[in-house]
Design a protein around this motif. Sequence first.
Motif, PDB file in Angstrom:
ATOM      1  N   GLN C  95       0.838  -1.200   0.000  1.00 36.60           N
ATOM      2  CA  GLN C  95       0.000   0.000   0.000  1.00 36.60           C
ATOM      3  C   GLN C  95       0.874   1.251   0.000  1.00 36.60           C
ATOM      4  N   ILE C  96       1.889   1.251   0.856  1.00 39.40           N
ATOM      5  CA  ILE C  96       2.810   2.384   0.922  1.00 39.40           C
ATOM      6  C   ILE C  96       3.566   2.526  -0.392  1.00 39.40           C
ATOM      7  N   ALA C  97       4.023   1.395  -0.915  1.00 36.59           N
ATOM      8  CA  ALA C  97       4.767   1.440  -2.173  1.00 36.59           C
ATOM      9  C   ALA C  97       3.921   2.049  -3.283  1.00 36.59           C
ATOM     10  N   THR C  98       2.665   1.633  -3.346  1.00 35.50           N
ATOM     11  CA  THR C  98       1.779   2.169  -4.379  1.00 35.50           C
ATOM     12  C   THR C  98       1.602   3.670  -4.218  1.00 35.50           C
ATOM     13  N   ALA C  99       1.356   4.105  -2.987  1.00 39.78           N
ATOM     14  CA  ALA C  99       1.161   5.535  -2.750  1.00 39.78           C
ATOM     15  C   ALA C  99       2.399   6.315  -3.183  1.00 39.78           C
ATOM     16  N   LEU C 100       3.569   5.807  -2.834  1.00 41.87           N
ATOM     17  CA  LEU C 100       4.805   6.502  -3.185  1.00 41.87           C
ATOM     18  C   LEU C 100       5.022   6.501  -4.696  1.00 41.87           C
ATOM     19  N   ARG C 101       4.783   5.355  -5.290  1.00 39.99           N
ATOM     20  CA  ARG C 101       4.989   5.257  -6.732  1.00 39.99           C
ATOM     21  C   ARG C 101       4.058   6.217  -7.468  1.00 39.99           C
ATOM     22  N   ASP C 102       2.796   6.255  -7.029  1.00 41.49           N
ATOM     23  CA  ASP C 102       1.851   7.163  -7.662  1.00 41.49           C
ATOM     24  C   ASP C 102       2.289   8.616  -7.481  1.00 41.49           C
TER      25      ASP C 102
END
Lengths: 131, 131, 131, 131
Positions: C95-102
Amino acid sequence: MFFHVDTSNGVPVYEQIARQIKYRIADGLLAPGDLLPSVRELARELSINPNTIARAYRDLSSEEIVESLSGVGLAVRSGARRACQTQRRQLLQQQIATALRDSVQAGLDTDAIRKLIDTELARLKSPPHSS
Amino acid sequence: MFFHVDTSNGVPVYEQIARQIKYRIADGLLAPGDLLPSVRELARELSINPNTIARAYRDLSSEEIVESLSGVGLAVRSGARRACQTQRRQLLQQQIATALRDSVQAGLDTDAIRKLIDTELARLKSPPHSS
Amino acid sequence: MFFHVDTSNGVPVYEQIARQIKYRIADGLLAPGDLLPSVRELARELSINPNTIARAYRDLSSEEIVESLSGVGLAVRSGARRACQTQRRQLLQQQIATALRDSVQAGLDTDAIRKLIDTELARLKSPPHSS
Amino acid sequence: MFFHVDTSNGVPVYEQIARQIKYRIADGLLAPGDLLPSVRELARELSINPNTIARAYRDLSSEEIVESLSGVGLAVRSGARRACQTQRRQLLQQQIATALRDSVQAGLDTDAIRKLIDTELARLKSPPHSS
DNA sequence: GTGGTCTAGACCACC
DNA sequence: GTGGTCTAGACCACG
């Protein structure tokens, strides 16, 4: 798509369907990318409640055998064939192992077991007149 | 009376118990006239719900394997041994037949099946490390 | 057993329930051997259809988090805690990775992202007056 | 117009497209008055159902990000940039807030969360071998 | 009492 | 059109 479902043999209908689909995939009759018949269509065809089909499909999804293409349908995934072949082999192996273990535990010796097996194999090659 | 019950293999506990009693009768370890252990005694011994034992005994009764001697308990009936032997053979035969039929239907040929069986028989004689 | 279900946030109810059970297991609040609340009881308590609870429980079963003790209920399995902890960690990480990537893909640089995060962390410690 | 669409991450395709258009507007890559690519052109380019593109465009229209110039196409509206920048910030902020809140609620402390974030940021700068 | 299966039908999001 | 979720209620096996 023809499936055989037997509602009176104890095995859940959704599992019979899932299993037959896996077998078709294992045999290459359903290749990666192919779409499964739609839930509603298969339900109509088999005279079975759509939810039951959906249950089978959901299980295939969570086993990652198929993937849901939103608005399109369920497609066979790329690694599916190998997985289905492995599963089938393991299932049969376990079934045979259980039968043999039960036989031993019931007091039969190896020779008696082999005799039983030979009888059955022979019968399978030339099925009996009736039952 | 020592029984092996496995609560996690799908086979109902009451059936496992009934079956093992039948096997003992088939082998003559329980002879006509012998009394089964009481429901509560066996339940305690196996750490199992007495209802489950009662269900097994009820099945044995309705199959006329045992008979109720009121105030005494359940006794093995006179014709039981023969019946149990027949049942055992049929049960195993059917189980083996199913496994073989499924294997054939899954596309295995006779040789592959024999190989599987040999592997399993060998494993039964010298059980593996754990698994 | 108190669960919080929000029927209007897009996340399926059965998944919310399954997740909360996993979190309890991860935290040791539900230990191996413990029984889950019964389907009917939890359904009554949450004013939710029993089938929905059953769906959550079925998923937990097929993930081997819990096991069905026939006639008794669903019990937490022995290896469950570790599995639940791992799953939770992976979920959050993803979830964190997705938020950061976005965020990066949206054109924010590292400093801007860190600023956003600090703002949110501060807000979490002292939640705002209303929304 | 190059967009990255991922059909297997749960986010609806039409939303991914709408969002990326908004990001371009926010960054000034699409300025007020600029025309969006036609539905059918973009559909062909991305190998996506035209209905999906149309849905994305419809959403952008009803949010008053773009306006329909009949016979010409969809053009970015004058106030769009500011709105897109605001939306982007809010969207990312909310996504980050959710991830952080879930992490806290799952029992992670601030240090653990920061560590996770640093790990992910590092990974984003030098993407791993595969995974 | 327990969970599990199946049916029936409504509603939703997505394409 | 597609699958997915949820509700409602019947029936069964097991303990």
